[in-house]
Write a protein that holds these residues in place. Structure first.
Motif, short mmCIF file in Angstrom:
data_model
loop_
_atom_site.label_atom_id
_atom_site.label_comp_id
_atom_site.label_asym_id
_atom_site.label_seq_id
_atom_site.Cartn_x
_atom_site.Cartn_y
_atom_site.Cartn_z
N ILE A 1 0.86 -1.18 0.00
CA ILE A 1 0.00 0.00 0.00
C ILE A 1 0.89 1.22 0.00
O ILE A 1 1.72 1.40 0.90
N ASP A 2 0.71 2.09 -0.98
CA ASP A 2 1.61 3.23 -1.14
C ASP A 2 1.00 4.50 -0.55
O ASP A 2 0.12 4.46 0.30
N ALA A 3 1.46 5.65 -1.03
CA ALA A 3 1.11 6.95 -0.44
C ALA A 3 -0.40 7.20 -0.45
O ALA A 3 -1.08 6.87 -1.42
N GLY A 4 -0.88 7.79 0.63
CA GLY A 4 -2.25 8.25 0.68
C GLY A 4 -3.17 7.48 1.59
O GLY A 4 -4.33 7.85 1.74
N TRP A 5 -2.71 6.45 2.24
CA TRP A 5 -3.61 5.64 3.06
C TRP A 5 -4.13 6.43 4.27
O TRP A 5 -5.16 6.07 4.84
N TRP A 6 -3.46 7.49 4.64
CA TRP A 6 -3.92 8.34 5.75
C TRP A 6 -4.48 9.68 5.26
O TRP A 6 -4.71 10.59 6.04
N MET A 7 -4.75 9.78 3.95
CA MET A 7 -5.26 11.00 3.33
C MET A 7 -6.71 10.81 2.90
O MET A 7 -7.09 9.75 2.41
N ASP A 8 -7.52 11.88 3.02
CA ASP A 8 -8.86 11.81 2.45
C ASP A 8 -8.78 12.12 0.97
O ASP A 8 -7.69 12.29 0.40
N TRP A 9 -9.93 12.22 0.30
CA TRP A 9 -9.92 12.40 -1.15
C TRP A 9 -9.26 13.71 -1.57
O TRP A 9 -8.75 13.82 -2.68
N SER A 10 -9.24 14.71 -0.70
CA SER A 10 -8.59 15.99 -1.01
C SER A 10 -7.15 16.02 -0.51
O SER A 10 -6.51 17.06 -0.51
N TRP A 11 -6.66 14.89 -0.03
CA TRP A 11 -5.29 14.74 0.47
C TRP A 11 -5.05 15.53 1.75
O TRP A 11 -3.96 16.02 1.99
N THR A 12 -6.06 15.62 2.57
CA THR A 12 -5.87 16.15 3.92
C THR A 12 -5.51 14.98 4.83
O THR A 12 -6.25 14.01 4.90
N PRO A 13 -4.37 15.06 5.53
CA PRO A 13 -3.90 13.92 6.33
C PRO A 13 -4.61 13.82 7.68
O PRO A 13 -5.17 14.78 8.17
N GLN A 14 -4.54 12.61 8.24
CA GLN A 14 -5.12 12.38 9.56
C GLN A 14 -4.09 11.66 10.43
O GLN A 14 -3.33 10.84 9.94
N TYR A 15 -4.10 11.99 11.73
CA TYR A 15 -3.12 11.45 12.66
C TYR A 15 -3.80 11.02 13.95
O TYR A 15 -4.88 11.50 14.29
N ASP A 16 -3.13 10.12 14.68
CA ASP A 16 -3.66 9.74 15.98
C ASP A 16 -3.17 10.73 17.04
O ASP A 16 -2.55 11.76 16.72
N ALA A 17 -3.43 10.43 18.29
CA ALA A 17 -3.10 11.35 19.37
C ALA A 17 -1.60 11.51 19.58
O ALA A 17 -1.16 12.39 20.32
N TYR A 18 -0.80 10.66 18.91
CA TYR A 18 0.64 10.68 19.11
C TYR A 18 1.39 11.09 17.83
O TYR A 18 2.58 10.79 17.69
N GLY A 19 0.69 11.78 16.92
CA GLY A 19 1.35 12.28 15.72
C GLY A 19 1.69 11.22 14.71
O GLY A 19 2.53 11.44 13.83
N ARG A 20 1.02 10.05 14.79
CA ARG A 20 1.26 8.97 13.83
C ARG A 20 0.11 8.92 12.83
O ARG A 20 -1.04 9.18 13.17
N GLN A 21 0.47 8.57 11.60
CA GLN A 21 -0.53 8.53 10.53
C GLN A 21 -1.66 7.57 10.90
O GLN A 21 -1.42 6.49 11.43
N LYS A 22 -2.89 8.00 10.56
CA LYS A 22 -4.09 7.21 10.87
C LYS A 22 -4.87 6.99 9.59
O LYS A 22 -5.07 7.93 8.80
N LYS B 1 4.52 17.81 8.55
CA LYS B 1 4.23 19.11 9.15
C LYS B 1 2.94 19.09 9.97
O LYS B 1 2.89 19.64 11.08
N ALA B 2 1.91 18.47 9.42
CA ALA B 2 0.63 18.48 10.13
C ALA B 2 0.68 17.60 11.38
O ALA B 2 -0.10 17.80 12.31
N ALA B 3 1.59 16.62 11.42
CA ALA B 3 1.72 15.79 12.61
C ALA B 3 2.36 16.55 13.77
O ALA B 3 2.20 16.18 14.94
N TYR B 4 3.06 17.61 13.44
CA TYR B 4 3.72 18.44 14.47
C TYR B 4 2.69 19.13 15.36
O TYR B 4 2.90 19.28 16.57
N GLY B 5 1.55 19.50 14.76
CA GLY B 5 0.54 20.25 15.52
C GLY B 5 1.12 21.58 15.97
O GLY B 5 1.76 22.29 15.19
#
Length: 603
Positions: free
Chosen positions: A106-127, A161-165
Motif C-alpha cells: 500500500i503506497d502513499a495516501g492511506w492516511w489522506m482523504d480524497w482531497s489529500w488532507t492527512p489524519q493522525y492519531d493522538a501521538y502524531g502517527r498517521q491514521k 508538518k501536520a503531525a507536528y501540531g
C-alpha cells in the motif's frame, strides 16, 4: 504525498501541481485526534532472513498515479482504497503467488482523504482515512495474510508538518516527549517535497517517535515499509536532506518492534551513500519513478529506458540482504501499460538480470496472456531469484548492448538489447564473456535449446527488443595482455593522475577538448576484430572515439561508474592488423571522455 513523487523529468510538471496541492493540504490539516489508539500484541518474529532474494509483489502506486480512464474516478490518486487493495491481493493469490509473488504494498495516501488532507492519531502517527480504509489498516493486513501473502505500507521520511501540531503532541510510550522535542527549533524541512520537518536525532525523543511508528506497523501486522523522499537523493542534497540518520533510526526501531519488517528506500538515492543504504536498509531505489503520470501506466521514453544507463554503476552493490530497486514492473496489462510487446519483454529482462525486486503495478485482475507469460516465466524468475551476482554491461552503453553475469555453475546469463528506435542486429561475443570456442545456448523466454554456437551469437532484434540466453561454454578460457593507460602517449589536455582503484595506481584523465590517449605496441598474431576491454572511471556517462592505427574512429558511450574512484570495464570492437598496433581513445573536439585505467587485448 505521492510516494513516488519520484517522477521522471518529463512528468515533473504534471506532478508539481500535485506537490503544491499536498503542501497546501498539509498546511491546513486538522489537528491530531485525541482518541487513544487501539493496542495489539506484536506477532512473534520469524528467523527467515529479510531480503535474502529480491522481493516480489504488487504496488498500488502505479495505478494511483495513472490517468488511464477509469482508474481514479474520484480524482487524482483515488485508486487507493481498501476494496481495490484486497481485490489485487485476491488476484495475486490466485495468479502470481505460485510463482513467488507475495508482497501487497500500500503506497502513499492511506492516511489522506480524497482531497489529500492527512489524519493522525493522538501521538502524531498517521491514521487510516476511514473512507479509503473503513476496516482499518490492521484488518487489511490480516486479510492479506489470510491469503498467505505479506502486507506492505508506506511513509514519507521526517515528521510530517501536520503531525507536528503546535509542538505539544505527545510521543507514544515516551513520557515528557512532544513533537517539539524531536525536530529542530527552526523547523527546517526535509524529504523530496519539503513536506516534513527534519528530525533532530540528538534528542532521545526522536528515536522514541520512530520506535512508536515501527511498533504501530508491527502491531498492525505489516511486513514491509517503503520510506520515501529519502536523501541525499529524491532530487535533493545538502544537510537538510541528509536522511541517513532517519534510515538508521528506522533500522533500530524495526529491530525492537517485534516483527521483521523489510525496509525499502525511495527514490533516486545518492550513490555516494551506497554503503549507508546497504548498512541500514534492504533495498534502495536507484532511479526516479518509472510511471509516466500520463494516460497509460508507463512509457518507454518517460523513464523505462533510463535504467540501462543508470543501473550499471550500482551493480556491484546488490546481494542478499539488500538489492538495487529499479521500480515497478508494469508489463502485464497490454494497452494500459503503454508499451509494445518488444518493450515489455526488454523491461522484464533488465529487471530480472539486474536482480531488481519484481513488483508489478499492473491491474492483476486484467492481466493479458502475454503479460501473464512475462510475469510467470519460471526460468526468468529463477535468474532473478538466484544468489548469483546481477548482470552488468559487457559492451559499451551504445544502442546495441550485451549484459552478462557468470553463474556459480559456470554458465552465463546473457541478454542482448537493441535500444534503438529501428531494428538492428546485436552480437554477443564469447571473448567479451571471457572464453573462446563453442558454447551451447538456451533461449530463456521461449524455453528452448538453440544449439551450439562458435565464438558468438548474433540476433536480429526489433526496436527496443531483446533476447535472454543461458550460455554454457565448451571452449577454453582466454588469456589477455594488459596495457596501462599511463604508459601511452598523451596529447591535448590529457594528463596522468594517481588512482588508488586503478590497476597500477595511475590513470589518464582530462580527456576533453581534443585530448587523446594513444597506446602503442598492441601486438596480436592475427588480423581481425578484437573485443578490447577498456577499464575506465567516470562519475557520469561519457562518450569517446576509439580507433586503431590512425583509421576511422567509432564513438562509444561509457556508463557512469557512480563516482570518480570506481573502475568498471566494458568491451568495444576494434579492427587490428597482425603484428603491432596503436589504439587511440579520443575525447573529440568538444566532448568529455572518461578517465582511462588500462586496456586489455586477448592474446
Amino acid at each position: 504525498m505521492p510516494s513516488s513523487p519520484n517522477t521522471p523529468l518529463p512528468a515533473r510538471a504534471a506532478r508539481a501541481a500535485v506537490v503544491l496541492a499536498l503542501t497546501a493540504a498539509v498546511a491546513t490539516a486538522v489537528p491530531a485526534a485525541q482518541a487513544t489508539p487501539e493496542t495489539f500484541t506484536a506477532p512473534v518474529a520469524t528467523t527467515a532472513p529479510l531480503a535474502a532474494k529480491p522481493y516480489m509483489g504488487w504496488t498500488s502506486w502505479t495505478m494511483q498515479s495513472s490517468k488511464y480512464p477509469g482508474l481514479n474516478p474520484k480524482g487524482d490518486y483515488s485508486y487507493l482504497t481498501e476494496a481495490n487493495v484486497l481485490k489485487q491481493a485476491d488476484a495475486m493469490a490466485d495468479k502470481l503467488k505460485p510463482y513467488g509473488y507475495e508482497y501487497v504494498n500500500i503506497d502513499a495516501g492511506w492516511w489522506m482523504d480524497w482531497s489529500w488532507t492527512p489524519q493522525y492519531d493522538a501521538y502524531g502517527r498517521q491514521k487510516a482515512d476511514p473512507e479509503r480504509f473503513p476496516s482499518g489498516m490492521k484488518a487489511v493486513a490480516d486479510r492479506i495474510h489470510s491469503k498467505g501473502l505479506k502486507a506492505g505500507i508506506y511513509l514519507p521520511v521526517g515528521l510530517e508538518k501536520a503531525a507536528y501540531g503546535d509542538g505539544t503532541t505527545p510521543i507514544w510510550n515516551a513520557e515528557g516527549c512532544t513533537t517539539a522535542d524531536i525536530v529542530y527549533d527552526d523547523l527546517r524541512t526535509t524529504n523530496g517535497w519539503d513536506s516534513s520537518y527534519k528530525i533532530d536525532f540528538s534528542d532521545p525523543c526522536a528515536q522514541k517517535y520512530i520506535d512508536s511508528q515501527a511498533r504501530m506497523f508491527a502491531d498492525w501486522g505489516y511486513d514491509f515499509l517503503k520510506l520515501d523522499g529519502v536523501g541525499p537523493g529524491s532530487f535533493k542534497s545538502g544537510d537538510n536532506y541528509d536522511n541517513v540518520a532517519d534510515v538508521a533510526a528506522w533500522q533500530k526501531a524495526i529491530a525492537t518492534a517485534g516483527r521483521p519488517i523489510h525496509l525499502e528506500l525511495s527514490w533516486s538515492l545518492d550513490y555516494g551513500h551506497v554503503e549507508d543504504w546497504k548498512k541500514y536498509s534492504n533495498g534502495w531505489r536507484i532511479d526516479t519513478d518509472v510511471e509516466c503520470y500520463c494516460n497509460t501506466l508507463v512509457s518507454w521514453e518517460s523513464s523505462v529506458d533510463d535504467r540501462w544507463a543508470d543501473a550499471p554503476a550500482w551493480t556491484a552493490h546488490a546481494g542478499p540482504g539488500g538489492w538495487n530497486d529499479l521500480d515497478s514492473l508494469n508489463v502485464g496489462n497490454g494497452e494500459m501499460d503503454g508499451l509494445t510487446k518488444a518493450e515489455r519483454q526488454s523491461y522484464a529482462t533488465l529487471w530480472a538480470i539486474a536482480k531488481s525486486p519484481l513488483y508489478t503495478g499492473d491491474d492483476l485482475t486484467k492481466l493479458d496472456s502475454y503479460g501473464l507469460s512475462l510475469l510467470t516465466n519460471r526460468e526468468v524468475i529463477a535468474i532473478n531469484q538466484a544468489g548469483a551476482p546481477p548482470a552488468a554491461p559487457v559492451t559499451a552503453s551504445d544502442p546495441q548492448q550485451v549484459w552478462a553475469a557468470r553463474n556459480p555453475d559456470g554458465t552465463y546469463t546473457v541478454a542482448l538489447f537493441n535500444l534503438a528506435d529501428a531494428p538492428a542486429s546485436v552480437t554477443a561475443n564469447w571473448s567479451a564473456l571471457g572464453f573462446t570456442g563453442k558454447a551451447s545456448v538456451r533461449d530463456v523466454w521461449n524455453r528452448e535449446k538453440l544449439g551450439t554456437y562458435r565464438y558468438k551469437i548474433t540476433q536480429a532484434l526489433p526496436a527496443h527488443g531483446s533476447r535472454l540466453f543461458t550460455v554454457t561454454p565448451h571452449g577454453g578460457s582466454l588469456e589477455w595482455t594488459g596495457y596501462e593507460a599511463e604508459a601511452g602517449s598523451l596529447s591535448g589536455n590529457a594528463s596522468t593522475a594517481d588512482c588508488s582503484a586503478c590497476s597500477d595506481g595511475r590513470k589518464v584523465g582530462n580527456l576533453y577538448g581534443g585530448g587523446k590517449l594513444t597506446i602503442g605496441d598492441v601486438v596480436v598474431r592475427k588480423a581481425g576484430t578484437y573485443q578490447v576491454r577498456i577499464s575506465y572511471i567516470s562519475g557520469d556517462a561519457r562518450s569517446a572515439l576509439v580507433s586503431a592505427n590512425g583509421g576511422g574512429a567509432t564513438s562509444h558511450t561509457f556508463a557512469s561508474t557512480g563516482d570518480w574512484s570506481t573502475v568498471n570495464s566494458v568491451h568495444v570492437p576494434v579492427k587490428l592488423k597482425a603484428g603491432a598496433n596503436t589504439i587511440t581513445i579520443d575525447s573529440g573536439s568538444d566532448g568529455y571522455a572518461p578517465d582511462i585505467d588500462r586496456i586489455d587485448v586477448q592474446k
